[in-house]
Each structure stands twice: as C-alpha cells, then as structure tokens.
Scaffold this motif. Sequence first.
Motif, mmCIF file in Angstrom:
data_model
loop_
_atom_site.group_PDB
_atom_site.id
_atom_site.type_symbol
_atom_site.label_atom_id
_atom_site.label_comp_id
_atom_site.label_asym_id
_atom_site.label_seq_id
_atom_site.Cartn_x
_atom_site.Cartn_y
_atom_site.Cartn_z
ATOM 1 N N GLN A 148 8.644 49.864 -1.678
ATOM 2 C CA GLN A 148 9.770 48.958 -1.877
ATOM 3 C C GLN A 148 10.410 48.685 -0.517
ATOM 4 N N ARG A 149 10.525 47.424 -0.176
ATOM 5 C CA ARG A 149 11.120 47.043 1.106
ATOM 6 C C ARG A 149 12.634 47.274 1.067
ATOM 7 N N ASN A 150 13.159 47.866 2.119
ATOM 8 C CA ASN A 150 14.605 48.103 2.197
ATOM 9 C C ASN A 150 15.397 46.829 2.406
ATOM 10 N N ASN A 151 14.810 45.856 3.100
ATOM 11 C CA ASN A 151 15.580 44.670 3.446
ATOM 12 C C ASN A 151 15.943 43.798 2.251
ATOM 13 N N ASN A 152 15.094 43.753 1.215
ATOM 14 C CA ASN A 152 15.425 42.924 0.053
ATOM 15 C C ASN A 152 15.063 43.572 -1.285
ATOM 16 N N GLY A 153 14.521 44.778 -1.283
ATOM 17 C CA GLY A 153 14.210 45.495 -2.515
ATOM 18 C C GLY A 153 12.934 45.055 -3.205
ATOM 19 N N SER A 154 12.223 44.065 -2.648
ATOM 20 C CA SER A 154 10.991 43.609 -3.286
ATOM 21 C C SER A 154 9.879 44.640 -3.075
ATOM 22 N N THR B 248 5.966 48.785 -9.753
ATOM 23 C CA THR B 248 7.380 48.883 -10.128
ATOM 24 C C THR B 248 7.978 50.113 -9.465
ATOM 25 N N PHE B 249 9.274 50.057 -9.236
ATOM 26 C CA PHE B 249 10.011 51.189 -8.684
ATOM 27 C C PHE B 249 11.211 51.409 -9.590
ATOM 28 N N GLU B 250 11.259 52.569 -10.224
ATOM 29 C CA GLU B 250 12.324 52.878 -11.167
ATOM 30 C C GLU B 250 13.476 53.574 -10.469
ATOM 31 N N LYS B 251 14.632 53.542 -11.078
ATOM 32 C CA LYS B 251 15.839 54.096 -10.464
ATOM 33 C C LYS B 251 15.749 55.590 -10.204
ATOM 34 N N ASP B 252 14.887 56.309 -10.905
ATOM 35 C CA ASP B 252 14.738 57.747 -10.675
ATOM 36 C C ASP B 252 13.666 58.044 -9.618
ATOM 37 N N SER B 253 13.376 57.062 -8.783
ATOM 38 C CA SER B 253 12.455 57.185 -7.644
ATOM 39 C C SER B 253 10.996 57.344 -8.036
ATOM 40 N N GLU B 254 10.613 56.821 -9.188
ATOM 41 C CA GLU B 254 9.205 56.843 -9.582
ATOM 42 C C GLU B 254 8.602 55.478 -9.386
ATOM 43 N N MET B 255 7.459 55.457 -8.722
ATOM 44 C CA MET B 255 6.751 54.214 -8.496
ATOM 45 C C MET B 255 5.472 54.223 -9.317
ATOM 46 N N THR B 256 5.147 53.074 -9.899
ATOM 47 C CA THR B 256 3.913 52.926 -10.654
ATOM 48 C C THR B 256 3.156 51.733 -10.092
ATOM 49 N N ILE B 257 1.884 51.938 -9.808
ATOM 50 C CA ILE B 257 1.012 50.856 -9.357
ATOM 51 C C ILE B 257 0.116 50.471 -10.530
ATOM 52 N N PHE B 258 0.104 49.198 -10.870
ATOM 53 C CA PHE B 258 -0.772 48.667 -11.905
ATOM 54 C C PHE B 258 -1.910 47.947 -11.194
ATOM 55 N N ALA B 259 -3.137 48.439 -11.385
ATOM 56 C CA ALA B 259 -4.271 47.887 -10.656
ATOM 57 C C ALA B 259 -5.529 47.967 -11.519
ATOM 58 N N PRO B 260 -5.770 46.966 -12.343
ATOM 59 C CA PRO B 260 -7.004 46.964 -13.129
ATOM 60 C C PRO B 260 -8.223 46.934 -12.208
ATOM 61 N N VAL B 261 -9.122 47.889 -12.407
ATOM 62 C CA VAL B 261 -10.317 48.012 -11.582
ATOM 63 C C VAL B 261 -11.516 47.540 -12.394
ATOM 64 N N HIS B 262 -12.337 46.696 -11.802
ATOM 65 C CA HIS B 262 -13.556 46.224 -12.459
ATOM 66 C C HIS B 262 -14.575 47.355 -12.432
ATOM 67 N N LEU B 263 -14.865 47.926 -13.580
ATOM 68 C CA LEU B 263 -15.803 49.043 -13.675
ATOM 69 C C LEU B 263 -17.223 48.529 -13.855
ATOM 70 N N THR B 264 -18.155 49.249 -13.274
ATOM 71 C CA THR B 264 -19.564 48.933 -13.455
ATOM 72 C C THR B 264 -20.195 50.018 -14.316
ATOM 73 N N GLY C 88 11.436 52.894 10.283
ATOM 74 C CA GLY C 88 12.839 52.670 10.622
ATOM 75 C C GLY C 88 13.361 51.288 10.268
ATOM 76 N N ARG C 89 12.475 50.281 10.209
ATOM 77 C CA ARG C 89 12.880 48.918 9.858
ATOM 78 C C ARG C 89 12.940 48.714 8.351
ATOM 79 N N GLY C 90 12.310 49.630 7.579
ATOM 80 C CA GLY C 90 12.291 49.498 6.124
ATOM 81 C C GLY C 90 11.309 48.469 5.608
ATOM 82 N N ASP C 91 10.358 48.042 6.458
ATOM 83 C CA ASP C 91 9.408 47.017 6.031
ATOM 84 C C ASP C 91 7.966 47.497 6.076
ATOM 85 N N GLY C 92 7.756 48.793 6.127
ATOM 86 C CA GLY C 92 6.419 49.368 6.159
ATOM 87 C C GLY C 92 6.497 50.875 6.065
#
Length: 110
Positions: A11-17, A48-64, A81-85
């Motif tokens: 989550q970027r500090n500068n705008n929360g995205s 997503t980033f929830e208020k209790d500091s939990e992050m979830t990544i949704f990433a459907p993987v193409h299975l073979t 330090g810049r909050g963008d990485g």
Amino acid sequence: MLRSQALIAYQRNNNGSMSVYTSSSVDSYATMQPEGRLKYRVLGMSATFEKDSEMTIFAPVHLTSDMVTIDQVWQEDPLNGRGDGLSMHATSGDHITSFGTLNLVTDSTS
C-alpha cells in the motif's frame, strides 16, 4: 527468498492505493524487485489491505496438467522512506523460515 518468483503487493503511503505486480526472479536482496513475468501465467491480479494490517493478494494462476506442487514463500517488507516502494526485510528469524509446499492434487501443505 533468492531464486524465487514473486507476487508483490504494498500500500502506497502517498495516496493509500495498492500496488500489485509479479517479479520474475529474485536475484538479489535489492530493496525493490523489478516487475517481470512468472513461469506460470497469472490472470487479473489485485490486492486488499485491511485495517488490522492484513494484506491479501488475489492472483488466479493458470494451472497446467503437469503441475502437482507449488513451492511458496512469504515475506513482510517495510516501505522505503518515500512510501512508494519496498525496502529489504530482515534476513533472520521468521524471514528465513517462511516457506512451504502446496500440493494442488491433495490440497495439502508441508
């Protein structure tokens, strides 16, 4: 972890995205992993980033048909330090033992 491919989100500090992307190879302990394609196709990633500091990544993987197991690692990195990485995470404790294997056939982990 070195030699792994990664799904990365923060989550970027500068705008929360949320920033979410794939990194094709973790070759060093650099502070920011470059974007790149994974060995497997990933479709429509989001995070997503929830208020209790939990992050979830949704990433459907193409299975073979030959995919039986996937090795997984997970890390928690601080923002730079810049909050963008990301900055480098610790290389001790839980950060070096955060890995496992997911069996896609039996739905079990180890």
